[in-house]
Write an enzyme that holds these catalytic residues in place. Structure first.
Site, PDB file in Angstrom:
ATOM      1  N   TYR A 205       0.814  -1.215   0.000  1.00 28.58           N
ATOM      2  CA  TYR A 205       0.000   0.000   0.000  1.00 28.58           C
ATOM      3  C   TYR A 205       0.853   1.274   0.000  1.00 28.58           C
ATOM      4  CZ  TYR A 205      -3.166   3.654   1.604  1.00 28.58           C
ATOM      5  OH  TYR A 205      -3.866   4.823   1.712  1.00 28.58           O
TER       6      TYR A 205
ATOM      7  N   ASP B  35      -8.587  -3.199  -1.295  1.00 28.64           N
ATOM      8  CA  ASP B  35      -9.759  -2.391  -1.630  1.00 28.64           C
ATOM      9  C   ASP B  35      -9.367  -1.073  -2.280  1.00 28.64           C
ATOM     10  OD1 ASP B  35      -9.621  -0.360   0.959  1.00 28.64           O
ATOM     11  OD2 ASP B  35      -9.048  -2.406   1.460  1.00 28.64           O
TER      12      ASP B  35
ATOM     13  N   LYS C 150     -11.391  -8.734   5.418  1.00 25.31           N
ATOM     14  CA  LYS C 150     -11.796  -7.342   5.617  1.00 25.31           C
ATOM     15  C   LYS C 150     -12.538  -6.862   4.379  1.00 25.31           C
ATOM     16  CE  LYS C 150      -9.512  -3.752   4.396  1.00 25.31           C
ATOM     17  NZ  LYS C 150      -8.576  -2.647   4.148  1.00 25.31           N
TER      18      LYS C 150
END
Length: 520
Positions: free
Chosen positions: A263, A298, A370
């Site tokens: 990330y 996500d 998640k």
């Protein structure tokens, strides 16, 4: 488990094998290198804390001292342990002397590796015992009161003021939240130090500090004791201080940490070499502390199309799984991420969302997945937004997602009011109750839209991982394969903080933490 999607599990294992080889190749690089953040974390674990008169954290003072002497490749533990032998001081006293300009760690007579290891051993044991005791507190409470069955309702607080965050978190917990996530202030991931003490000013969130962690944990323990249920606390060990924040969270009893392998590289332009080394130690700490990590797949779907790029999410989940395993993190602590982000205008989009979520559950059966709510296509129409969130809630309960980041009808308008959160919790609780066992009652049409969709995504993910194995992770990131974002191997923030380890380097915490995580 029987596959509702009729997944080809031989192909799943082929894809996992590609990811494993990528992780093995990357681990060889990780094992040869350390970073300023890793060494500051070692200092913190050895008991060095506080700031000097200029508000510079003492772990930074020690590591910058060693860096200036070209001594960091030997590892902070070597120099601190050697100074303990030479001076009789504690690590904290040594750091204070370095900060005052009274001690040059590299000018002391050198002791043997065995002597240094022996003097450090009780300090290392004390730190490990402190973290283990925090973990046991959580486990004892859960053993006495039980744990939440079904999805954890995850709610954010983001006022910038830790005391106001606590007020909002307490209200959210009383309304039904199971996880309180303290959103971190904008830009903290790019700070190469961790602020000190309780903070009352932040933009878009609150600073991640050890004192703020302590205050929120204490408050959630109090409300949890009153209600007879455990309230988990979440924060962010990402960015340039990834392993340091993991250590602070471990000391203060946090339960969930945002902790993705890629990330920071993709979305914060942090150098890939720095991030890949830092994530390994941060995950070892989380493994030992019993912390569930959240990964960030996500986020890919906020920059790339959720239909066209779904396979990159699965590929990244498989990579995150393999990187985590190499740090000793068990699958039961891997909150692998994905999201409900298909454009509502796409025909049969709900079927694609359901297929994607079911596929994640079947491929990662042990993971507390998640699941992120719709954000990209929330328009400010609160009525449609509430319906979008309801559909998202349905997918969660039908496919047994675990960490459910609650959607808000006022997404894209403002930071949610307490009343918005209450309506969102009621929405989720209603759907989770009225559809509790529906997922176990339904099957999917043989050869239908959902099975075809999952098969297509799986094949594309396997092909992509085969290509990543050929390229290696560094070239993959340079080519922009994830989230359509290209990053240079020698660019980004923090590269100057990466060092090749000198012969004899040792991090005294890494091995016992990895072993402790795997033994759980």
């Amino acid at each position: 488990m029987e596959s509702k999607l009729n997944l080809n599990f031989e192909l799943v294992e082929e894809a996992r094998a590609h990811a494993s080889k990528v992780a093995d190749d990357t681990q060889r690089f990780i094992d040869r290198h350390t970073t300023v953040a890793v060494e500051r974390t070692v200092c913190r674990l050895l008991g060095i804390d506080g700031v000097n008169e200029f508000e510079v954290p003492l772990p930074n003072v020690v590591v910058e001292h060693l860096t200036g002497k070209s001594a960091l490749p030997q590892g902070a533990a070597f120099w601190v342990g050697n100074a303990m032998l030479a001076t009789g001081k504690t690590p904290q006293e040594i750091a204070e002397a370095v900060s005052a300009g009274e001690l040059d760690l590299t000018a002391l007579p050198a002791h043997s590796g065995a002597e240094i290891e022996a003097v450090l051993d009780p300090v290392v044991r004390e730190a490990l015992a402190k973290i283990a005791a925090r973990r046991k507190r959580r486990e004892d409470f859960l053993a006495e009161h039980g744990d939440k069955q079904g999805p954890w309702i995850y709610l954010i607080v983001a006022t910038g003021n830790i005391y106001e965050d606590i007020t909002q978190a307490t209200a959210a917990a009383r309304q039904g939240a199971d996880v309180i996530a303290v959103i971190r202030t904008t830009g903290q991931s790019l700070l190469d130090y961790v602020p000190y003490g309780a903070t009352t000013e932040g933009f878009g969130g609150t600073y991640a500090t050890q004192e703020n962690f302590r205050l929120m944990r204490q408050a959630m323990d109090q409300v949890g004791a009153e209600m007879g249920r455990y309230i988990r606390v979440c924060n962010y060990c990402s960015g340039l201080c990834m392993p340091e924040i993991a250590a602070m969270g471990a000391f203060e009893g946090l339960d969930v940490m945002l902790n993705d392998a890629l990330y920071g590289i993709l979305f914060r332009d942090i150098n890939m070499q720095r991030t890949l080394v830092d994530q390994n130690f941060s995950r070892a700490i989380n493994a030992y502390a019993g912390v569930v990590i959240n990964t960030g797949e996500d986020n890919y779907l906020t920059t790339a199309d959720a239909v066209e790029e779904a396979h990159t999410v699965l590929a990244s989940q498989l990579l995150n799984e393999q990187f985590a395993l190499r740090a000793g993190l068990p699958k039961s602590q891997m909150g692998l991420g994905h999201a409900f982000e298909i454009d509502p205008a796409v025909e049969n989009g709900f079927l694609y969302e359901l297929a994607q979520a079911e596929m994640a559950r079947e491929i990662f059966p042990e993971a507390p997945l998640k699941y992120m709510p719709p954000t990209k296509f929330m328009t400010g129409n609160i009525f449609r937004g509430h319906v979008q969130d309801a559909l998202f809630n349905m997918v969660t309960i039908l496919t047994n997602q675990k960490i459910h980041l609650l959607g808000m009808m006022t997404e894209a308008i403002h930071t949610p009011f307490l009343s918005d959160r209450f309506l969102a919790i009621q929405n989720a609780q209603y759907i989770f109750n009225t559809m509790k066992d529906l997922g176990g009652e339904i099957v999917f049409k043989e050869g239908g839209i959902m099975q075809q969709r999952a098969d297509q995504v799986l094949h594309k993910a396997a092909d992509l991982l085969s290509e990543i194995e050929r390229l290696g992770i560094f070239e993959t990131l340079e080519k922009g394969i994830f989230a359509d974002i290209k990053r240079p191997r020698d660019g980004g923030k923090g590269l100057e903080g990466v060092f090749q380890k000198a012969p004899g380097y040792r991090n005294p915490f890494l091995e016992p933490m990895m072993k402790g995580g795997m033994d759980q």
